[in-house]
Design a protein around this motif. Structure first.
Motif, short mmCIF file in Angstrom:
data_model
loop_
_atom_site.label_atom_id
_atom_site.label_comp_id
_atom_site.label_asym_id
_atom_site.label_seq_id
_atom_site.Cartn_x
_atom_site.Cartn_y
_atom_site.Cartn_z
N MET A 19 0.83 -1.21 0.00
CA MET A 19 0.00 0.00 0.00
C MET A 19 0.87 1.26 0.00
N TYR A 51 -0.24 3.04 -3.22
CA TYR A 51 -1.30 3.98 -2.86
C TYR A 51 -0.71 5.32 -2.40
N LEU A 67 -2.21 4.47 7.42
CA LEU A 67 -2.31 3.21 6.69
C LEU A 67 -1.96 2.03 7.61
#
Lengths: 273, 403
Positions: B56, B60, B101
């Motif tokens: 991620m 991301y 996150l």
């Protein structure tokens, strides 16, 4: 040294009734007014006094108690003045237990050892320090207990299993059962659920059990007084003080009337069933 | 204090860094705090957790962020070689997302279905709202009414992302009160809720956990500097509010004792005026929000509001590991005023074409004080931890410009 807390709970047991514990924030509306409210409590029917030590960031309290603490601080309240109030109270009452309730930072800032010595000297019987769980309370608890001050432990609905053993290990004075998972004055526990919890707690400790959080009315206090050793009322009384800040005489009357009604509820709870 | 064998072994099993840290929370929260700690320990031992986090971060967030040689700032100061760690290029524009996150992945592992957060300037709130949108979890962000009024664009961003922003009007209606409100929410909703704390503060395990999630910053710098210069840097500089970007940069280097490490607090209108946010420079140890650390407080132990032009540094406390690193002498803590930060803000924009957030502008202000006196082979890394788009209204106002 006499243990006022033990003596008071023994007397309550002898009368077969629960006690009424009342909470107010020291210094609201001001030092003199707060002293008057405090001094009149036993005559109005309070069995054990909790005196709040105002803190700027009371993270476990609801809006009413936070506002009261802000007001008191604005009016010049300090921890030293709170201790002075207890000293003044003790000049005419040497029996009613007084427990200070609050947060650790003002005590740490005052000096933990100095605070304990002064508190014991002026006649404080115990302390409830909301943000000092068993994992962190040794630096206060050991010197306090040496000085004859109880550190009252809090048990909550989330204190179960091994955690309960941890919390009760080293508890003294009485156990404060927090009836709801929430802050002060925001919601009430269902009486049956609270009763079951208190009965479970009795299996684990011989200490008296006071129940607080969410008790506002004489009826709610009476319901708790049927099975607990004491019922604690805070927010409802703090709100009474806030409502009458502009009329000090009316404030004393109104507060003492509230206390008398709560005391009647508590005293009559176990009669007739 | 004697020098320890390592500066990277803290906290101890009870969450203490020396006398700092700990778990000063209401009993209602204790079982939950212990559960978070257990879950975090289990996640750390699980390669699948790390793999998901890394994936991620890469796809991301956009990591690794560049380590950029700031040639014109270097020329301008005429001393050390200045490198900027470009964490302002992350998704959402700051380092905050790294931590959010990590925490939301942990919340999912724990089966929690509702997320809460506190925010001051709104950067952590935006980052939390972002990851909540990404993972489909409802999100409540507590924000002081005072901050809501001065950070409207971020309030709107959070709402666009689907978060509910709750105004906090109690106390002084700023970040510390937002944190109180979030803790109260958590006390009342312990079963389903996870609290994503935005900095290296709060009860154990948060300070260590947030540091670990942010350490990606320092770990990347180690590799990137090796690649660029063939060796480690000589000094590190980062701004400090709660201190998460700084801990993230510093932590991987704490045991490289030749490296000089400097944290820059916000001196507001000047530490001597009392209107500042420099907890280490102008505060003293106390207990707030679950940990013992340096706090701005009165003689009576009441918490004082911080002041800084940068809302992200406007907090009266600081992470407990910083408190410990200060006492141990490993990290040097200094401060920069609003005025100095504003000057650095403009310098970065004009010389590098990078509009920095006001937070790292404090770090750059300190760099501007020391860089010229350092030798030309000195490698200095400053964490550019956020971009300044959010601050243009504040800066315009401070410069007397109407926009």
């Amino acid at each position: 040294m006499t243990d006022r807390i033990a003596a008071r709970f023994a007397a309550l047991r002898a009368e077969d009734r629960a006690g009424l514990v009342s909470y107010l924030v020291a210094g609201d509306p001001d030092q003199a007014g707060s002293q008057r409210l405090l001094d009149g409590k036993p005559a109005a029917g309070v069995d054990l006094i909790e005196l709040g030590m105002p803190f700027s960031d009371p993270m476990a309290d609801g809006p009413a108690i936070e506002a009261s603490a802000q007001y008191a601080l604005g009016a010049g309240a300090t921890l030293a003045k709170t201790l002075d109030q207890v000293a003044a109270f003790r000049r005419h009452d040497n029996e009613t237990p007084v427990v200070l309730m609050g947060y650790f930072n003002p005590i740490y800032s005052y000096g933990t050892q100095s605070f304990i010595e002064r508190a014991a000297a002026v006649g404080v019987d115990g302390a409830i320090i909301v943000d000092l769980p068993p994992e962190e309370d040794e630096e206060f608890r050991r010197p306090a207990q040496q000085a004859g001050l109880h550190l009252i432990r809090l048990v909550t609905p989330t204190t179960i299993g091994e955690r309960l053993t941890t919390v009760l290990d080293g508890a003294s004075g009485f156990v404060y059962y927090v009836a709801v998972t929430g802050t002060t004055g925001t919601k009430s526990g269902e009486a049956g659920v609270v009763q079951n919890a208190v009965e479970r707690l009795r299996q684990a400790t011989d200490l008296p059990i006071a129940v607080g959080f969410g008790i506002r009315t004489p009826q709610q206090a009476a319901a708790v007084a049927k099975f607990a050793d004491a019922a604690v009322v805070g927010t409802a009384l703090v709100e009474t003080v806030a409502r009458h800040r502009d009329t000090p005489d009316r404030m004393v009357e109104a507060l003492h009337a509230d206390i008398a009604a709560l005391a009647a509820g508590v005293r009559n709870a176990r009669q007739g069933g | 204090m004697a020098q320890p064998n390592t500066y990277r072994s803290g906290p101890d099993e009870r969450g203490h860094f020396g006398i700092y840290g700990g778990r000063y929370v209401a009993e209602t929260l204790m079982p939950l705090i212990l559960e978070v700690e257990q879950a975090y320990n289990a996640a750390q031992a699980d390669p699948a957790f790390e793999a998901e986090f890394d994936d991620m971060l890469r796809h991301y967030v956009g990591r690794p962020s560049p380590l950029y040689f700031a040639e014109r700032l270097t020329e301008h100061f005429g001393g050390a070689r200045i490198y900027l760690k470009r964490d302002e290029l992350n998704h959402t524009g700051a380092h905050k997302i790294n931590n959010c996150l990590g925490q939301i992945l942990l919340a999912r592992r724990m089966g929690k279905t509702r997320i809460i957060a506190e925010t001051g300037a709104g950067q952590h709130g935006v980052a939390t709202a972002t990851v909540c949108a990404r993972f489909g979890l409802p999100c409540v962000v507590y924000m002081g009414q005072t901050d809501i009024e001065r950070q409207q664009p971020n309030v709107f961003r959070m709402r666009l992302l689907g978060a509910e922003v709750r105004a906090v009007r109690t106390g002084t209606a700023t970040l510390k009160d937002a944190m109180n409100a979030a803790l109260r929410d958590w006390v009342a909703n312990v079963d389903d809720t996870f609290y994503i704390i935005g900095t290296v503060a709060g009860p154990h395990p948060y300070p260590a956990m947030v540091r670990d999630f942010q350490s990606v910053i320092g770990n990347e710098v180690r590799e990137q500097m090796q690649a660029a210069e063939g060796r480690l840097p000589d000094s590190l500089v980062a701004c400090i509010g709660g201190g998460s970007n700084a801990m993230g940069l510093f932590y991987p280097f704490l045991d490289d004792r030749d490296i000089s490490i400097i944290g820059v607090e916000a001196a507001g209108e000047g530490v001597e005026t009392g209107k500042h946010a420099a907890s280490l420079t102008g505060g003293r140890p106390g207990v707030l929000h679950g940990n013992r650390t340096y706090l701005l407080q009165t003689d009576d132990g009441q918490i004082i509001d911080a002041h800084s032009i940068s809302a992200g540094l406007d907090y009266p406390g600081i992470g407990p590991e910083h408190a410990w690193l200060k006492d141990s002498g490993r990290v040097e803590y200094v401060s920069a005023t609003d005025r100095e930060a504003l000057d650095a803000f403009q310098l970065s924009a004009q010389l590098e074409g990078i509009i920095p957030a006001l937070e790292p502008s404090h770090a750059l202000a300190h760099v501007s004080k020391i860089a010229g006196d350092l030798p030309a082979d000195h490698l200095l890394v400053m964490n550019m931890c956020g971009r300044g788009d959010k601050d243009i209204f504040t800066v315009a106002k401070a410069l007397g410009v109407e926009i």
